[in-house]
Structure formats: C-alpha cells, structure tokens
Design an enzyme around this catalytic site. Structure first.
Site, PDB file in Angstrom:
ATOM      1  N   ARG A   1       0.811  -1.223   0.000  1.00  0.00           N
ATOM      2  CA  ARG A   1       0.000   0.000   0.000  1.00  0.00           C
ATOM      3  C   ARG A   1       0.841   1.269   0.000  1.00  0.00           C
ATOM      4  O   ARG A   1       0.302   2.370  -0.117  1.00  0.00           O
ATOM      5  CB  ARG A   1      -0.883   0.027   1.254  1.00  0.00           C
ATOM      6  CG  ARG A   1      -1.995  -0.960   1.169  1.00  0.00           C
ATOM      7  CD  ARG A   1      -2.699  -1.073   2.497  1.00  0.00           C
ATOM      8  NE  ARG A   1      -3.965  -1.725   2.286  1.00  0.00           N
ATOM      9  CZ  ARG A   1      -5.126  -1.109   2.201  1.00  0.00           C
ATOM     10  NH1 ARG A   1      -5.192   0.194   2.361  1.00  0.00           N
ATOM     11  NH2 ARG A   1      -6.221  -1.776   1.975  1.00  0.00           N
TER      12      ARG A   1
ATOM     13  N   TRP B   1       2.000   6.094   2.038  1.00  0.00           N
ATOM     14  CA  TRP B   1       2.155   6.565   0.659  1.00  0.00           C
ATOM     15  C   TRP B   1       1.761   8.037   0.723  1.00  0.00           C
ATOM     16  O   TRP B   1       0.600   8.372   0.986  1.00  0.00           O
ATOM     17  CB  TRP B   1       1.250   5.787  -0.300  1.00  0.00           C
ATOM     18  CG  TRP B   1       1.493   6.156  -1.722  1.00  0.00           C
ATOM     19  CD1 TRP B   1       2.419   5.596  -2.564  1.00  0.00           C
ATOM     20  CD2 TRP B   1       0.806   7.155  -2.485  1.00  0.00           C
ATOM     21  NE1 TRP B   1       2.363   6.198  -3.795  1.00  0.00           N
ATOM     22  CE2 TRP B   1       1.384   7.162  -3.783  1.00  0.00           C
ATOM     23  CE3 TRP B   1      -0.211   8.058  -2.201  1.00  0.00           C
ATOM     24  CZ2 TRP B   1       0.955   8.025  -4.782  1.00  0.00           C
ATOM     25  CZ3 TRP B   1      -0.638   8.922  -3.197  1.00  0.00           C
ATOM     26  CH2 TRP B   1      -0.053   8.893  -4.478  1.00  0.00           C
TER      27      TRP B   1
ATOM     28  N   ASN C   1      -5.315   6.326   6.993  1.00  0.00           N
ATOM     29  CA  ASN C   1      -5.259   6.025   5.556  1.00  0.00           C
ATOM     30  C   ASN C   1      -6.407   6.783   4.910  1.00  0.00           C
ATOM     31  O   ASN C   1      -7.548   6.653   5.346  1.00  0.00           O
ATOM     32  CB  ASN C   1      -5.427   4.507   5.344  1.00  0.00           C
ATOM     33  CG  ASN C   1      -5.669   4.151   3.883  1.00  0.00           C
ATOM     34  OD1 ASN C   1      -5.186   4.832   2.991  1.00  0.00           O
ATOM     35  ND2 ASN C   1      -6.423   3.093   3.659  1.00  0.00           N
ATOM     36  N   GLY C   2      -6.101   7.589   3.885  1.00  0.00           N
ATOM     37  CA  GLY C   2      -7.157   8.349   3.209  1.00  0.00           C
ATOM     38  C   GLY C   2      -6.719   9.794   3.040  1.00  0.00           C
ATOM     39  O   GLY C   2      -5.527  10.103   3.132  1.00  0.00           O
TER      40      GLY C   2
ATOM     41  N   HIS D   1      -1.538  11.238 -37.697  1.00  0.00           N
ATOM     42  CA  HIS D   1      -2.275  12.380 -37.141  1.00  0.00           C
ATOM     43  C   HIS D   1      -1.459  13.088 -36.065  1.00  0.00           C
ATOM     44  O   HIS D   1      -2.012  13.828 -35.257  1.00  0.00           O
ATOM     45  CB  HIS D   1      -3.629  11.910 -36.615  1.00  0.00           C
ATOM     46  CG  HIS D   1      -4.452  11.281 -37.681  1.00  0.00           C
ATOM     47  ND1 HIS D   1      -5.099  12.014 -38.644  1.00  0.00           N
ATOM     48  CD2 HIS D   1      -4.660   9.979 -37.979  1.00  0.00           C
ATOM     49  CE1 HIS D   1      -5.704  11.187 -39.483  1.00  0.00           C
ATOM     50  NE2 HIS D   1      -5.440   9.951 -39.106  1.00  0.00           N
TER      51      HIS D   1
ATOM     52  N   GLU E   1       6.432   2.621 -15.865  1.00  0.00           N
ATOM     53  CA  GLU E   1       6.356   2.506 -14.409  1.00  0.00           C
ATOM     54  C   GLU E   1       7.562   1.793 -13.815  1.00  0.00           C
ATOM     55  O   GLU E   1       7.953   2.102 -12.694  1.00  0.00           O
ATOM     56  CB  GLU E   1       5.047   1.885 -13.933  1.00  0.00           C
ATOM     57  CG  GLU E   1       4.831   0.439 -14.275  1.00  0.00           C
ATOM     58  CD  GLU E   1       3.506  -0.094 -13.743  1.00  0.00           C
ATOM     59  OE1 GLU E   1       2.992   0.417 -12.749  1.00  0.00           O
ATOM     60  OE2 GLU E   1       2.991  -1.046 -14.359  1.00  0.00           O
TER      61      GLU E   1
ATOM     62  N   LYS F   1       3.795  -0.271 -18.819  1.00  0.00           N
ATOM     63  CA  LYS F   1       4.716  -1.167 -18.118  1.00  0.00           C
ATOM     64  C   LYS F   1       6.133  -0.598 -18.158  1.00  0.00           C
ATOM     65  O   LYS F   1       6.827  -0.572 -17.154  1.00  0.00           O
ATOM     66  CB  LYS F   1       4.646  -2.538 -18.796  1.00  0.00           C
ATOM     67  CG  LYS F   1       4.866  -3.701 -17.914  1.00  0.00           C
ATOM     68  CD  LYS F   1       3.609  -4.280 -17.297  1.00  0.00           C
ATOM     69  CE  LYS F   1       2.877  -3.274 -16.433  1.00  0.00           C
ATOM     70  NZ  LYS F   1       1.578  -3.717 -16.022  1.00  0.00           N
TER      71      LYS F   1
ATOM     72  N   GLU G   1      -0.663  -0.696 -22.798  1.00  0.00           N
ATOM     73  CA  GLU G   1      -0.159  -1.460 -21.654  1.00  0.00           C
ATOM     74  C   GLU G   1       1.378  -1.608 -21.731  1.00  0.00           C
ATOM     75  O   GLU G   1       2.068  -1.478 -20.719  1.00  0.00           O
ATOM     76  CB  GLU G   1      -0.853  -2.831 -21.620  1.00  0.00           C
ATOM     77  CG  GLU G   1      -0.245  -3.874 -20.697  1.00  0.00           C
ATOM     78  CD  GLU G   1      -0.254  -3.502 -19.217  1.00  0.00           C
ATOM     79  OE1 GLU G   1      -0.796  -2.442 -18.855  1.00  0.00           O
ATOM     80  OE2 GLU G   1       0.331  -4.262 -18.436  1.00  0.00           O
TER      81      GLU G   1
ATOM     82  N   LYS H   1       1.086  -0.697  -4.746  1.00  0.00           N
ATOM     83  CA  LYS H   1       0.363  -1.775  -5.425  1.00  0.00           C
ATOM     84  C   LYS H   1      -1.135  -1.519  -5.408  1.00  0.00           C
ATOM     85  O   LYS H   1      -1.836  -1.871  -6.342  1.00  0.00           O
ATOM     86  CB  LYS H   1       0.706  -3.104  -4.740  1.00  0.00           C
ATOM     87  CG  LYS H   1       0.083  -4.336  -5.377  1.00  0.00           C
ATOM     88  CD  LYS H   1       0.718  -4.617  -6.714  1.00  0.00           C
ATOM     89  CE  LYS H   1       0.069  -5.780  -7.435  1.00  0.00           C
ATOM     90  NZ  LYS H   1       0.330  -5.713  -8.885  1.00  0.00           N
TER      91      LYS H   1
HETATM   92  O1  M6R Z   1      -5.690  -3.174  -8.176  1.00  0.00           O
HETATM   93  P1  M6R Z   1      -6.171  -2.594  -9.487  1.00  0.00           P
HETATM   94  O2  M6R Z   1      -6.117  -3.584 -10.597  1.00  0.00           O
HETATM   95  O3  M6R Z   1      -7.509  -1.945  -9.370  1.00  0.00           O
HETATM   96  O4  M6R Z   1      -5.124  -1.476  -9.832  1.00  0.00           O
HETATM   97  C1  M6R Z   1      -5.289  -0.666 -10.958  1.00  0.00           C
HETATM   98  C2  M6R Z   1      -4.021   0.067 -11.288  1.00  0.00           C
HETATM   99  O5  M6R Z   1      -3.606   0.836 -10.200  1.00  0.00           O
HETATM  100  C3  M6R Z   1      -2.893  -0.901 -11.663  1.00  0.00           C
HETATM  101  O6  M6R Z   1      -3.236  -1.706 -12.731  1.00  0.00           O
HETATM  102  C4  M6R Z   1      -1.614  -0.117 -12.015  1.00  0.00           C
HETATM  103  O7  M6R Z   1      -1.808   0.614 -13.179  1.00  0.00           O
HETATM  104  C5  M6R Z   1      -0.432  -1.060 -12.124  1.00  0.00           C
HETATM  105  N1  M6R Z   1       0.700  -0.527 -11.433  1.00  0.00           N
HETATM  106  C6  M6R Z   1      -0.035  -1.342 -13.519  1.00  0.00           C
HETATM  107  O8  M6R Z   1       1.049  -2.194 -13.621  1.00  0.00           O
END
Ligand code: M6R
Length: 607
Positions: free
Chosen positions: A27, A74, A98-99, A502, A486, A483, A479, A602
């Site tokens: 988290r 975080w 948290n929040g 375009h 990140e 990937k 995607e 995550k």
């Molecule tokens: O737990 P979730 O699938 O809802 O999370 C969604 C995104 O936060 C998640 O897919 C994020 O984009 C990943 N880090 C991608 O690898």
C-alpha cells in the site's frame, strides 16, 4: 493508500506490528512508524523509506508495550520524510490514518488559533490535534474520539491510542477499509485481513461510517448515525504465508513466469468440463440480458477492459463503453436502464473503481467484479464475481493479473455471445478450445525472454519508446508503454497504429525504438504499411508478431519477436508476455526497483 495495523494484547506487540506492516507494504513504502503505550504514556518510532528502515530504527531504540498502532505511508500531503511519517502524536494521543482529510486546512487553522502547534505538513496530523482538543475541553476518551471523527470530511480509516495508561484501540472508517480481528486474549485492527492473517482468521469488516472501541476481549461498534450495531464475524480465507521470490531475482520476474499456471487455473474455473462451453454462473444472465455493458477500471486493468470491448462487441454484439474509474465517477454518465457494469481490479480496493461501483449500484445496474483478491471491498460489494485466479501479485507492475483478467474477459465475451446466440455452439467450442491452449501458448511465449533481454539495452538508452497496435492490440500498446514507464522511469507512449499520421509520427527520428504489436489478424496488412512508414523514417522497429506474419517484417524490423500462431482470442493475452519482458529487462539494465517503483503503490486506496 497507506496501511494500518493495531494490536491490543496481553503480550508485547511491537514485533507483530512490524510483521503486519510488512504485509501492508504493497500500500505504500514512503515511510513507516509505530506507537505503543509503554506504561508511562505513548512512545513512538518512525523512519523514512521502507519498513526495513523502521526495523533498524527499532533495533537501535526499542519500544515495547501491549497496545499499539503502526503505519506504512504513501505520501499524499507532505513529503515522505521521517517528520511526516505516522503515527502523529500529541501529549495524549497517537493516530494512524489512511485516506485524505479534505477539510484539513480549515480544521488546522481553527486548531492553530486555539494554540495547537503542528509538526508536519500532513493532512492526517489534524486528527491527533482534534482528539487532543476535545480531551482538553474535558471530554472522555470515547467522546473525544467520536467528536473528532464527526468533524472529518473526506476518506479515512483511522486507528488511535488515547490517554496515558489506556488498554483500548479506537478505530473508524469512511471511504477506506478497516478490519477488526479477533484473537485469544488479543484483538487487532488492520487495513485488510491479509495484514492480520498471521494472527487471526476471525475478522469483521467495519462498514462505511462505523466507529469502533476495541478492548482486549471485545469490540463495540456504532454506525454512522451513532447507533450501536453488530457486524458479522467471518473466517477469512487468506493464507498467512507471505509470497516468496523463490529462485527469481524479483517478484516481477517470478510473476511473469507464473503465467502458464495462473492462466491454466483461471481458464479451468470457467469452462464446463463436459460441454466445453463457458461457465459463468450468476454472471451469465447479467451478460446475456443487458442492453449495454460498461467496463470500468484503472491503469492496467483499464487496458484489459479496453481489449474486452473489442471482444464483446465483435462476438456478443453488445455495445460496451469503457471508462477510467476516476473519470466515470464524476462525469455524470448516461447509463442504460438495463445495463451491466464490469469492475476489473487486481486488488479489489482501488478507491476510484470502488466509488464507480457504488455509483452504478445506486443507478440500479447489475454489477460484476473481475477481481483477484476475493475478500476485497469490490468483490464483496458487486452482485457477483468472475474472480481471476492469478494468486497473490506482489510486484507493483501488474503482469499475471493482467493476463488472467484478459482470460476471464475472453471467456465472458464468448460465454455471453453463446448465451445471446450471436455465435453457434460450434463456434463457442472452437473459441474455448483455443483458450484452453493458453497455458501452452504462454510457455512458448516465455521462450522469448532472452531475445527481449537482448533488446532491452536499446530501450534503456533511448529517450522515448513508442508502442503501436491496431484493434485489440491497441490497448496492448498502451499497456506496453505503461509497463515500461512505471518500472524504468523512461518515457513511452502507446498509440493506435492508424493514428500515427495524425501527429505521433513527428516523434520518430533516426533510432527511435518503436514496438509494434502485430500478430496475424484482419488488420495485419494495414499494420505492415504503418511499419514501412516508420522504418522509412529511421525508426528502430521491434515487431511482436507470430509465425504466420513474421516474414512480413523482414527488412523493416530490426528485431522480430516471434510468438507461436495465436488462435481465436488468445493473441492479445499472449502478446502481453514479451511486453512484460521488455519492461522487466530494461528496468534491470537501468537498475531501478521494478518491484517497488518510486512513487507507486500496489493498491491505490485513495483517489
Ligand atoms: O488493483 P487494481 O487492478 O484496481 O489497480 C489498478 C491500477 O492501479 C494498476 O493496474 C496499475 O496501473 C499497475 N501498477 C499497472 O502495472
């Protein structure tokens, strides 16, 4: 985001608070801290960075007690420093949160006017001062806690220590999840049941607006109206075993390699072994009878939804809208009266996806979760679920969860098409047979690993990489770019290949890496024309294709990553694997921490 643990026990709690925190590191890992009652009052220890830093700080200056709270952060408000780390403390109060407290500025100003001195830039610190303020006014601990919670606007899960010799934990939730755990002569509070799994499987999920007073052998809960309530105590089916890397260097590498098994498990769960037709249970009628589908998710899960749009529209002839959850929830979408909404999420706790789910429920839509964490908030709140069976995904970059989401969506599209009679029995069976080959195809795709590793240095030294695809491979291009971004911190963009002219083609100069995802499909000739256009302008083309089409890229692509022939709906699922390897090996080359990339977590539990 952020993770919370609290323990009240007859035994010392510090070591177990730390153990719970390690299970919540997904988290956030910007800073961490714990606070305990040690007999003389509240003592705390905090450290910037990962939990291992807190562990070292505690080894140097141990603190111990039988009642305590802990937090992994975080950062939302205030930099990720030790000063801004939770717990936040006043003379008689320590809190973890948290929040996001949306009215923190106004509350802070009021409290400063009354003489409170703030030590941090966080929104959360205001909670500790509010409780202290109410204690100073003469309220008892419970009333001071409740009066403070009542003043908060925004999202929160809070755990608090109040007083000087107290043996009570105070907890409240609104918008962020919180679980109470029941042990023998001890009680727990946690952001999720996974954090508490080494200590207890007996859990109770607080509901929106609940606040709880947790004593060593009981819990008293009030709902948002202040009325006493009871909540069901459940047995969590979550393993206490933490996932290990085994012989792999990183979780991301391990999870990429786990895909043949995760796909085998997921596909097998949704195919009737006798008829070889899809098995959708309660989701069947919701997919069969809906006038329209809306598929909502964030990040990688949104790209899975975007692939599914092509499949559902083509095979089941049903209109599908896809939406990023953070946009959907605020844009006043026009929803079909007889619509069904799909929520795709690995964690099942993504704040925006959860809010979008609640919006759809209020609007009367049928709701289906495609979730990897079966006890998560989204899984519990949808009408029904088609779980992905990828197993715990630890690496922040989604890999095996993404391909499992695609597999479930492919089965859902074919199942729905079959129920809606837009494809025949034989066509459905042919599609299912193709999907049953996913584990074998995936094993073959894993053999591209060394080739992808050899391409990674090119991506690692480039200032940008473009990813292109058409049709269902367009979301794959998005995607692939996500990937790479990140885990390597390099710039990358995904485009529909047909959009090149375009604008994006202006980005291409001599040596610009362009990854084109183009296994055989109805659009392959058009994609090949696009490749010729970019190769003519000096692009360093990396083609991800299959045996049937590999020869088309000769003379144009510097590298051709050749997958086996990919029947039916398997193409976008299997094409994800070389994209994952390209990102992984580029990160390895650049020395970034691909399992815990900077600034990410995550599970995104704040909007
Ligand atoms: O737990 P979730 O699938 O809802 O999370 C969604 C995104 O936060 C998640 O897919 C994020 O984009 C990943 N880090 C991608 O690898």
């Amino acid at each position: 985001m952020c993770g919370i643990v609290g323990i009240i026990s007859t035994r010392p709690v510090s070591a177990r608070l730390l153990e719970g925190l390690k299970r919540l590191e997904y988290r956030g890992y910007d800073s961490a801290g714990i606070a305990v009652f040690n007999g003389q009052g509240i003592k705390r220890c905090r450290a910037a960075g990962k939990i291992v830093n807190l562990q070292s700080a505690l080894q140097e200056s141990p603190i111990e007690g039988t009642c305590g709270i802990a937090h992994t952060r975080w950062a939302t408000h205030g930099r990720p420093t030790r000063t801004n780390a939770h717990p936040h403390q006043t003379s008689q109060v320590a809190i973890v949160h948290n929040g996001i407290i949306e009215n923190h500025k106004a509350l802070r100003e009021e409290l400063i006017d009354q003489g409170h001195v703030f030590a941090t830039q966080t929104d959360s610190e205001v909670i500790a001062h509010l409780i202290q303020h109410h204690l100073d006014k003469g309220l008892g601990e419970t009333d001071a806690f409740q009066a403070s919670i009542d003043k908060l606007e925004g999202a929160y899960a809070v755990a608090a220590l109040i007083g000087t010799h107290s043996q009570t934990l105070y907890a409240a939730r609104h918008g962020s999840p919180l679980v109470i755990g029941f042990g023998t002569d001890e009680m727990f509070v946690g952001s999720d049941a996974f954090a508490l799994a080494p200590f207890t499987q007996k859990v109770l999920y607080l509901e929106e607006g609940d606040s709880a007073i947790v004593n060593i052998d009981n819990v008293t809960i009030k709902d948002k109206a202040g009325a006493p309530v009871t909540r069901d105590i459940l047995t969590a089916k979550i393993s206490a075993v933490m996932a290990e890397k085994g012989n792999y260097r990183h979780f991301m590498e391990k999870e990429i390699h786990e895909q043949p098994e995760s796909l085998a498990r997921t596909v097998a769960a949704y195919i009737d072994p006798d008829t070889h037709l899809p098995l959708l249970d309660d989701a069947g009628p919701l997919l069969q009878n809906a006038d329209r589908l809306v598929a909502i998710a964030c990040g990688t899960a949104f790209y899975a939804a975007s692939v599914a749009k092509y499949w559902f529209e083509q095979y089941a002839d049903i209109h599908v809208e896809t939406d990023i959850a953070s946009e959907f929830r605020y844009r006043h979408p026009a929803l079909a009266k007889n619509g069904t909404a799909l929520f795709i999420s690995q964690s099942g706790e993504t704040a925006d996806t959860l809010a979008a789910l609640r919006y759809c429920k209020r609007a009367g839509l049928g709701t289906i979760g495609i979730v990897n964490a079966p006890e998560s908030s989204i899984a519990r709140e949808t009408n029904t679920n088609l779980h992905t069976l990828a197993g715990p995904e630890i690496g922040v970059a989604s890999t095996k969860a993404f391909t499992a989401q695609l597999a479930v969506l492919a089965l859902g599209a074919i199942g729905s098409a079959h129920l809606r009679k837009t494809i025949s029995d034989d066509e459905a069976k042919a599609h299912i047979e193709a999907l049953e080959h996913l584990p074998t195809l995936c094993k073959a795709a894993l053999e591209t690993e060394q080739q992808c590793a050899s391409i990674a240095p090119t991506l690692a030294q480039a200032s940008q990489t473009l990813f292109l695809g058409r049709g269902a491979y367009f979301p794959l291009a998005l995607e692939g770019a996500l990937k790479l971004k990140e885990v390597t911190y390099l710039h990358a963009e995904g485009y529909a290949a047909g959009e090149l002219k375009h604008g994006p083609i202006a980005l291409i100069e001599e040596g610009t890496p362009v990854v084109i995802i183009a296994p055989n499909d109805a659009l392959i000739e058009k994609t090949i024309s696009n490749v010729e256009e970019i190769a003519a302008r000096g692009a360093h083309v990396i083609a991800i294709t299959d045996k049937a089409c590999a020869s088309h890229f000769e003379g144009q692509a510097r590298h051709t990553i050749c997958l086996p022939d990919l029947p039916g709906l398997t193409g976008p699922i299997i094409s994800a694997i070389p994209l994952q390897f390209l990102a992984y090996y580029t990160a390895l080359k650049r020395g970034t921490n691909m399992d815990q990339p900077r600034n990410l977590a995550k599970s995104v539990t704040v909007e």
